[in-house]
Design an enzyme around this catalytic site. Structure first.
Site, PDB file in Angstrom:
ATOM      1  N   HIS A 102      22.044 -57.077  25.793  1.00 45.32           N
ATOM      2  CA  HIS A 102      20.784 -57.560  26.522  1.00 45.32           C
ATOM      3  C   HIS A 102      19.680 -56.783  26.484  1.00 45.32           C
ATOM      4  O   HIS A 102      18.457 -57.218  26.350  1.00 45.32           O
ATOM      5  CB  HIS A 102      21.173 -57.810  27.914  1.00 45.32           C
ATOM      6  CG  HIS A 102      21.990 -59.367  28.165  1.00 45.32           C
ATOM      7  ND1 HIS A 102      23.195 -59.164  28.453  1.00 45.32           N
ATOM      8  CD2 HIS A 102      21.717 -60.555  28.122  1.00 45.32           C
ATOM      9  CE1 HIS A 102      23.610 -60.530  28.609  1.00 45.32           C
ATOM     10  NE2 HIS A 102      22.686 -61.302  28.316  1.00 45.32           N
ATOM     11  N   CYS A 103      19.947 -55.383  26.073  1.00 47.08           N
ATOM     12  CA  CYS A 103      18.784 -54.505  26.132  1.00 47.08           C
ATOM     13  C   CYS A 103      18.361 -54.592  24.731  1.00 47.08           C
ATOM     14  O   CYS A 103      17.139 -54.459  24.724  1.00 47.08           O
ATOM     15  CB  CYS A 103      19.633 -53.210  26.147  1.00 47.08           C
ATOM     16  SG  CYS A 103      20.092 -52.764  27.896  1.00 47.08           S
ATOM     17  N   THR A 104      19.156 -55.216  23.879  1.00 46.69           N
ATOM     18  CA  THR A 104      18.621 -55.016  22.206  1.00 46.69           C
ATOM     19  C   THR A 104      17.598 -56.506  22.422  1.00 46.69           C
ATOM     20  O   THR A 104      16.677 -56.327  21.679  1.00 46.69           O
ATOM     21  CB  THR A 104      19.688 -55.135  21.361  1.00 46.69           C
ATOM     22  OG1 THR A 104      20.314 -54.112  21.385  1.00 46.69           O
ATOM     23  CG2 THR A 104      19.128 -55.559  19.689  1.00 46.69           C
TER      24      THR A 104
END
Length: 163
Positions: A39-41
């Site tokens: 999700h951070c990516t």
């Protein structure tokens, strides 16, 4: 609107960033749990892919997590990120902006070094205009653009955007 806490931090390349450096334009300060997680990516790549549109609207973006410069550099290089990732290994920014949260969850996040996923929009006069508590990781840049556009059209000096 509340005045944004000042900060002075280095990014993944050792370049210093201060809140005062962004006076006169919008700043999206987005906190994320960990470098190079799915999700951070997605969230970082949304910003990367729309950085020009953000800049055209006078919006600077800084990502912040509790990891060190080495982790940030690897994450930025792997995904060709074109914006700064601030190093907050001491969790100073995370605490000041509420990215750790409260209670047992906040304590646990501080021990794990994993922030809540929030975005703080800071107005050109240095005030917190909006906090996005649950950012859309796939359309984060669009969400920032829409929030700033709504703020520019709907707020008067000293009037907060709704969160």
């Amino acid at each position: 609107m509340t005045t944004a806490p000042s900060f002075d931090a280095l990014d993944q390349n050792g370049i210093r960033h201060r809140l005062a450096d962004y006076r006169g334009r919008w700043l999206a300060l987005y906190f994320y749990p960990r470098d190079d997680t799915p999700h951070c990516t997605q969230q970082a790549c949304s910003v990367r892919d729309h950085r020009e549109a953000l800049a055209e609207h006078g919006i600077a973006v800084l990502g912040v997590s509790a990891q060190d410069g080495t982790a940030h550099r690897a994450f930025a290089a792997k995904h060709r990120l074109n914006f700064p990732l601030l190093v907050d290994a001491g969790q100073t920014l995370g605490r000041a902006y509420g990215a750790l949260g409260d209670g047992v969850g906040g304590w646990l996040r501080s021990r794990l070094g994993a922030y809540r996923r929030i975005t703080v929009l800071i107005s050109p006069d240095g005030r917190i205009a909006k906090v996005i508590d649950t950012p859309d990781v796939q359309d984060h840049a669009g969400e920032i653009l829409r929030s700033v556009a709504a703020g520019q059209a709907a707020t008067l000096p000293g009037e907060a955007l709704s969160s």
